[in-house]
Design an enzyme around this catalytic site. Structure first.
Site, PDB file in Angstrom:
ATOM      1  N   ARG A 194       6.397  17.170  -4.605  1.00 47.19           N
ATOM      2  CA  ARG A 194       5.142  17.385  -5.339  1.00 47.19           C
ATOM      3  C   ARG A 194       5.032  18.871  -5.650  1.00 47.19           C
ATOM      4  O   ARG A 194       5.024  19.705  -4.744  1.00 47.19           O
ATOM      5  CB  ARG A 194       3.953  16.937  -4.506  1.00 47.19           C
ATOM      6  CG  ARG A 194       4.018  15.489  -4.082  1.00 47.19           C
ATOM      7  CD  ARG A 194       3.094  15.211  -2.921  1.00 47.19           C
ATOM      8  NE  ARG A 194       1.685  15.345  -3.254  1.00 47.19           N
ATOM      9  CZ  ARG A 194       0.795  14.381  -3.109  1.00 47.19           C
ATOM     10  NH1 ARG A 194       1.159  13.205  -2.642  1.00 47.19           N
ATOM     11  NH2 ARG A 194      -0.455  14.556  -3.424  1.00 47.19           N
ATOM     12  N   ASP A 222       0.865  -1.177   0.000  1.00 45.04           N
ATOM     13  CA  ASP A 222       0.000   0.000   0.000  1.00 45.04           C
ATOM     14  C   ASP A 222       0.907   1.234   0.000  1.00 45.04           C
ATOM     15  O   ASP A 222       2.113   1.133   0.273  1.00 45.04           O
ATOM     16  CB  ASP A 222      -0.900  -0.035   1.237  1.00 45.04           C
ATOM     17  CG  ASP A 222      -1.831   1.162   1.300  1.00 45.04           C
ATOM     18  OD1 ASP A 222      -2.347   1.561   0.244  1.00 45.04           O
ATOM     19  OD2 ASP A 222      -2.046   1.690   2.400  1.00 45.04           O
ATOM     20  N   THR A 246      -2.461   1.151  -4.689  1.00 43.23           N
ATOM     21  CA  THR A 246      -2.964   2.252  -3.875  1.00 43.23           C
ATOM     22  C   THR A 246      -4.285   2.767  -4.418  1.00 43.23           C
ATOM     23  O   THR A 246      -4.584   2.614  -5.609  1.00 43.23           O
ATOM     24  CB  THR A 246      -1.935   3.401  -3.835  1.00 43.23           C
ATOM     25  OG1 THR A 246      -2.457   4.489  -3.092  1.00 43.23           O
ATOM     26  CG2 THR A 246      -1.580   3.868  -5.241  1.00 43.23           C
TER      27      THR A 246
END
Length: 1319
Positions: free
Chosen positions: A601, A400, A681
């Protein structure tokens, strides 16, 4: 007779529930809310557990053996020899199973006894979760878990809204909004109204689709549609909502959480399965030997034995009238006698020993201080004791993302403002970057009364720029403080934010700490505090974020100034900037590349100043597009494109989705060990890819990253076909391949050189040109090295590195080594979307998908459901026959954990559902590296070594009877004392081999992690397989032959020095038994690589214990062999015989071991030889992905990732999300003219069609990975040439247009249901 009743029809086709009506609901026999994961009860434990245990072939075999030993006519051994070990192993296993089931009972009890407030007879009473029934109306308070799948009726918030956290379902901690029907809001928290609520719900049957619910509510003669937005699922937590009421729709095992939990499967290791196969083979071998000896006995009795009945009388049950019949009956009885005598070839002590070793290894895992996580005071825990060695054979890891690889914490790390980068700390003396660690002093924000103590920023120059009123920094942070959908509230006098995504929370928090504090909002205003001064903005529009637009904008007015603030993906923003910013864009693009290369990000920020006249004209056209019945979505997008153009670039933000400590290093090491890692995910594609780069699962050195995002079978099949062609091209041109290597190897006169080739090309490009052969793909580094000094350096450092640490070697004719050293990151990666994965798992595409995935270094599946995770694991198990491990931390990972061979739970912040379903639990992902490479490898190594030695010593012991049978007329007489046979495995040889199985290690734990290639023998099952078993059997047979024949030859006609005859059976048996024990001691001494005090005590202690126990048994108890060994030891013949026999057995083993060590050393042998020399198996040990660690290459991919979802903008501007009433707003909602009212009424009726159009258009937006890569390359290379393309009418259009129509329209109107809201 065949007519079905109404309840039966309802049960088959639909689910009917009537609120507060137990009698009506009882006829359908719906499950209650009681959860049971345990297997046994107090009364069923003994029969069920014994039934399970006797399903194991070995246990059933020994039970049959015990029955045979109870028959005196055929048994030469007492039944105790089998009964005691059998009872012992059954008891040990039963105790372990009982302990495991007690833990499950405790877990069930904890969940079932949670408290829930339920309406009973008009009163709110506290009931256990297990007592909640379908149709009950329950109350949930803030921060409380949802007890069952519930239809939301009313909430404490305006407009029937409530907020939930779904971390237990999908691991995401960001809030999600739910809203009840407007018709049921009036029920409020009045218990009498809620008790009188008698609505009937008709809905779908229980299923595992977390994001789908279809149903209808029938109430007061009206029907209301129900969807997933009105359902609260079990496992969610109510947040930021004082209370809510709902009616239970699904309870217990029918809830979507339990439907996704998967079935508990019986798990066994590959070693167990191989042992079962071997035991079948041994039993067949035993039957064959017994049959052979039975025939031999019958022949011997028929021809020879019949003449000696005076001395060897036949049993009374043997017919003596007809000799052949009597001989045949004797042979039949001897068959069973030999089955008993030779049963030690598969002793039950093997299973006892295996269980003990696994049990001890589990404690070694539990006690490992290196896997102790101090912040939560959590140790690693082996929750099962039967799978330890499987940890050393893992081929696929399914992980995950949220909470497993990441901490689910976003931090504002770096930014770029007006072409200047902030966030790096530079040493003023050397000019070099300083690594940011916890020890580094952070900037002090205490002067700001609203600062957050946990916020960390290390570059003081940005704070200085803000405090010096630098214009660009103020615009940057003002944009962050205004362009978002965050909600602010004051809790205990402290300002707190509630964001739909952690990304937005991090950005708004950063602006807050730098002095731009978001204070409050209404549907049409935003208030911020800038350096202590309040600023209030009128919120005109929110252009909400969605996955297609990849940006969001707000249009604000303050005074006479109207401004649009926009944030989104860098490539989307760059396409919408006005000309004249080439230098700024180029510098900012460099910063973007740098941030992306570090795994951050990124979001690009831009603004546009609007004139009031242009905005009014745009708003009119936007409203016309919103009312259009034809191509509404397309027209709206064009309107949005118009105003979101000609923007000025403000800067770039770089957020770190904080990985758990040590994740990149752990993944790199596990991949170096040959393990393939898949990430499954529920996150968006961009987020998943970004984390893939952050944790080094993906690297910029990969030849290509394939993205499968087709919406239909045909699209997915086309993409898979293209990707397969790409792999073929790569394999054709890669060095070391057939074409590539031969091309360089063909020139025999090549000088010793180091050739570096770098090919950069994109393949699968879609052009209109005729098809041409594609160029070779990107290969990072290939080195051909001819080293003359290697040829005479057997086992030296160069040879070790060339052979085992980096790759296979090819020796040239002159003895040199042409080694191919390839970058370990080179290869492919595959990214699959959830909707595409449905088609990939279909039978027609399953093989193609597997073919491509098998050639990829890493695979990421995003937007997958919990069930899809389990299906992917099952597919790999079934199609690849591979050993799998699944690791996760949330309830959405339970089905995947149960499906895999090994399930590992992270004891994180999302609860313990994953841990309770797991086989092993650890506190951090980085501990998985040690769990596999150290404990897993050691467990597999120890178990294999134990089994090889165990089979060797048992065959060496048992087959002595076979050789003796040739001299005793196949009479099943034993060569050893029956007591020796009984205790051989229990007292004489058990402890040394147990110590070997628990403490043995070939290299240290540090070397096991430092050299992950040591793990590869487990992947290929090289340490114990059929070949190794046969080798152990042959070794044991040879040992037994030497053991018996040498003493037999010596003692056959032997006479002692005193003239005593020593050729009796008992003396021979005692001598052979003693030499067997000495040989076992010598052999296990050679087997042992790692000596501890325990090994010394058990090995040498067992040898001494043999003589002590033999003396005690024969002289104290009075055994039949009394004096045999004592008399033999007094004679020199015994000692010489023992020395010769042991030397004859040990010498070949020593010679073979030294031959392997010198000529074919294993990697562990080389590491032990070089333990004093410090060298590393991998060149890079850097954890963070900086540009320097990748040879200075800059990333040209986008670092964009934004976990936001569409819809919150509509809730904000409509006022539904607000706590205040409309009359309290600073900018009251305008009601508009009658014309406006009519226009908006029409708009509401057409909104449903707009939503459908939006969905359809979204489905046709296919993001091709190669086109994306190509476009990014073009943007990077030609950045300075970008000019305005004329899209949008910007300032000119705004200034040149008239103001007609503004008098007839209100400046604000409550268009509540548009993507862009006019206020």
């Amino acid at each position: 007779m065949g007519t079905k009743t109404q309840p039966q029809l309802a049960k088959e086709n639909e689910r009917r529930i009537r609120a507060n009506d137990k009698e009506f609901n009882a006829q359908f026999k719906y499950h209650n809310n009681y959860i049971k994961t345990s297997k046994y009860s107090l009364f069923t434990f003994l029969p069920f557990n014994l039934l399970e245990q006797f399903q194991r072939l070995a246990n059933f075999y020994f039970l049959c053996l015990l029955v045979l030993q109870l028959i005196p006519a055929i048994s030469s051994l007492t039944p105790v020899t089998t009964a005691i070990p059998l009872i012992g192993v059954l008891t040990l296993t039963a105790v372990k199973d009982a302990y495991d089931d007690i833990q499950r009972h405790l877990s069930d009890s904890q969940v079932n006894n949670r408290k829930s407030k339920t309406l009973r007879n008009g009163k709110l009473v506290e009931a256990k979760w297990s007592e909640v029934q379908v149709g009950d109306v329950i109350r949930l308070d803030n921060n409380q878990f949802v007890a069952a799948d519930t239809l939301l009726l009313s909430t404490s918030e305006p407009n029937g809204l409530c907020f939930i956290e779904t971390a237990e379902l999908d691991g995401e901690t960001n809030l999600k909004a739910k809203q009840c029907l407007t018709e049921t809001i009036e029920l409020g928290d009045r218990h009498d109204s809620l008790w009188n609520f008698n609505g009937e719900i008709i809905c779908e049957r229980p299923n595992n689709l977390l994001n789908k619910f279809d149903g209808t509510l029938i109430w007061r003669g009206q029907r209301f549609a129900l969807d997933n937005e009105k359902i609260l699922l079990r496992g969610c937590v109510l947040r930021n909502t004082q209370w809510c009421y709902g009616v239970v729709v699904f309870a217990g095992v029918d809830t979507k959480l339990m439907q996704n939990s998967g079935k508990t499967q019986f798990k066994s290791t590959g070693v167990d399965r191989l042992l079962n196969f071997i035991i079948i083979g041994i039993v067949l071998f035993l039957v064959s030997i017994c049959a052979l000896f039975a025939i031999g006995c019958a022949i011997w009795e028929g021809f020879i034995g019949q003449h000696f009945q005076l001395y060897l009388p036949w049993e009374h049950i043997i017919p003596k009238d007809y000799i052949p019949t009597g001989a045949t009956v004797i042979g039949l009885l001897v068959f069973f006698s030999y089955a008993i005598v030779l049963n030690t070839v598969v002793p039950i002590s093997l299973y006892v020993s295996v269980e003990v070793i696994r049990f001890a290894q589990s404690f070694l895992i539990n006690w490992d201080e290196e896997m102790y996580y101090a912040p939560t005071k959590t140790y690693a825990k082996a929750r099962t004791t039967t799978l330890n060695e499987e940890l050393g054979q893992i081929q696929y890891i399914f992980s995950d993302k949220t909470g497993t690889l990441t901490q689910n914490i976003m931090t504002f790390n770096k930014c770029s403002i007006n072409g200047r980068s902030y966030g790096d700390v530079i040493d003023l003396r050397t000019g070099e970057l300083i690594e940011i660690t916890e020890a580094l002093q952070s900037v002090d924000f205490s002067a700001n009364p609203h600062h957050e103590s946990e916020f960390r920023w290390y570059d003081r120059t940005l704070l200085d720029a803000v405090r010096s009123d630098e214009e660009h920094s103020h615009v940057f942070f003002r944009l962050l403080a205004l362009c978002h959908t965050v909600m602010a509230e004051t809790v205990n006098g402290k300002l707190e934010y509630q964001a739909q995504s952690p990304d937005e929370a991090a950005l708004v928090s950063a602006a807050r700490n730098f002095g731009f504090v978001f204070r409050t909002r209404t549907p049409n205003s935003i208030t911020i505090e800038v350096m202590g001064k309040m600023e209030e903005y009128e919120l005109l529009n929110i252009l909400d974020f969605n996955n297609i637009r990849k940006r969001m904008s707000v249009i604000l007015r303050r005074g006479d100034s109207v401004v649009l603030y926009c944030k989104g993906a860098d490539n989307v923003i760059y396409d919408r900037l006005h000309g004249g910013q080439e230098d700024l864009k180029a510098r900012t693009q460099d910063h973007l590349n740098k941030f992306a290369s570090e795994g951050l990000r990124t979001l690009a920020l831009a603004e546009r100043r609007l004139t009031q006249q242009y905005y009014n004209d745009w708003r009119l056209r936007q409203q016309e597009a919103a009312l259009s019945m034809d191509s509404r979505e397309q027209k709206l997008n064009e309107i949005y494109e118009e105003i979101e153009s000609d923007m000025q670039l403000v800067g770039v933000t770089a957020i770190e989705d904080k990985l758990q400590d040590g994740v990149p290093k752990s993944i790199a090491n596990l991949q170096s060990a040959g393990i393939k890692i898949w990430v499954l995910t529920g996150d968006k594609q961009e987020t998943a890819i970004n984390i893939g780069y952050s944790c080094q699962l993906l690297t910029d050195d990969l030849a290509d990253v394939f993205i499968v995002d087709g919406n239909s079978v045909e699209e997915v099949e086309k993409q898979l076909r293209q990707f397969k062609e790409s792999i073929k091209i790569y394999n054709r041109f890669r060095p070391g391949g057939i074409d590539g290597f031969d091309q360089f190897n063909s020139d025999s006169n090549m000088d010793p050189v180091s050739v570096t080739m770098t090919h950069t090309s994109d393949f699968m490009q879609e052009t209109n040109l005729p098809p041409t052969p594609p160029p070779p793909p990107a290969i990072s580094v290939v080195t051909f090295r001819w080293d003359d000094k290697i040829k005479d350096n057997k086992g030296g450092p160069d040879s070790a590195e060339c052979n085992d640490l980096f790759g296979d070697e090819k020796r040239s004719d002159d003895g040199g080594c042409a080694s191919i050293v390839m970058d370990e990151n080179t290869g492919f990666a595959l990214v699959v979307n959830g909707h595409s994965l449905v088609h990939c798992l279909s039978p027609e595409l399953e093989t193609k998908f597997l073919d491509i995935a098998s050639n990829c270094k890493a695979v990421i599946c995003c937007r997958v459901t919990p069930l899809q995770k389990a299906l992917v694991v099952e597919l790999i198990k079934r199609a690849k026959n591979a050993v799998t491990l699944a690791i996760g931390d949330g309830a959405n990972d339970v089905s995947m954990i149960k499906a895999a061979h090994i399930g590992v739970g992270i004891s994180g912040q999302e609860g313990l559902q994953a841990v309770l379903s797991s086989d092993y639990s650890i506190a951090q992902f980085r501990y998985l590296e040690r769990l596999l490479l150290v404990h897993g490898r050691w467990s597999y190594y120890r178990m294999c070594k134990f089994l090889r030695y165990f089979f060797y010593k048992n065959f060496a012991f048992t087959l002595c009877h076979c050789w003796y049978s040739l001299f005793c007329g196949f009479s099943a007489q034993t060569v050893f004392d029956p007591m020796f046979i009984s205790v051989y495995n229990l007292f004489y040889t058990s402890l040394p081999v147990l110590a070997l199985g628990v403490f043995e290690q070939d290299v240290s734990d540090k070397n096991s992690v430092e050299f992950p290639r040591l793990y590869t023998p487990g992947l290929k099952s090289e340490l114990f397989n059929i070949r190794e078993f046969i080798y152990s059997v042959l070794h044991g047979a040879f040992t037994s032959l030497v053991l018996f024949l040498i003493p037999y030859g010596v003692y056959k006609d032997g006479v002692s020095a005193n003239g005593y005859i020593v050729s009796d059976h008992m003396t021979l048996g005692a001598v052979v038994a003693t030499i067997l024990i000495v040989d076992n001691t010598a052999q296990i001494s050679l087997y042992t690589s790692y000596w501890t005090v325990v090994n010394h005590v058990t090995i040498w202690g067992s040898l001494i214990w043999y003589f002590v126990l033999d003396y005690f048994y024969n002289y104290v108890i009075g055994g039949p062999y009394v004096g045999s060994l004592t008399q033999a030891m007094k004679d020199l013949t015994f000692w010489v015989t023992m020395l010769i026999t042991v030397m004859a057995l040990v010498a070949p083993v020593l010679a073979y071991k030294y031959y392997l060590l010198d000529v074919h050393p294993s990697l562990s042998d080389k590491i032990r030889q070089k333990s004093l020399k410090k060298f590393h198996s991998r060149a890079s040990s850097d954890v963070r992905r900086t540009a320097s660690s990748r040879r200075g290459r800059r990333s040209v991919r986008s670092g964009y990732a934004f976990a936001h979802q569409e819809g919150f903008g509509r809730l904000i501007t409509s006022g539904k999300i607000m706590h205040k009433l409309p009359q309290d707003f600073a900018f009251p909602l305008g009601l508009g003219t009658k014309k406006t009212q009519t226009l908006h009424n029409n708009l509401n009726s057409a909104d449903g069609q707009a939503a459908k159009t939006n969905n359809v258009s979204g489905q046709h937006m296919v993001n091709n990975n190669t086109n994306l890569r190509r476009n990014q390359n073009q943007n990077h290379s030609s950045m300075a040439d970008i000019t305005a393309d004329g899209r949008g009418t910007g300032g000119e259009g705004g200034r040149g247009s008239g103001s007609g129509g503004t008098d007839d329209m209100s400046p604000r109107a409550p268009c509540q249901d548009l993507d862009t809201i006019n206020l």
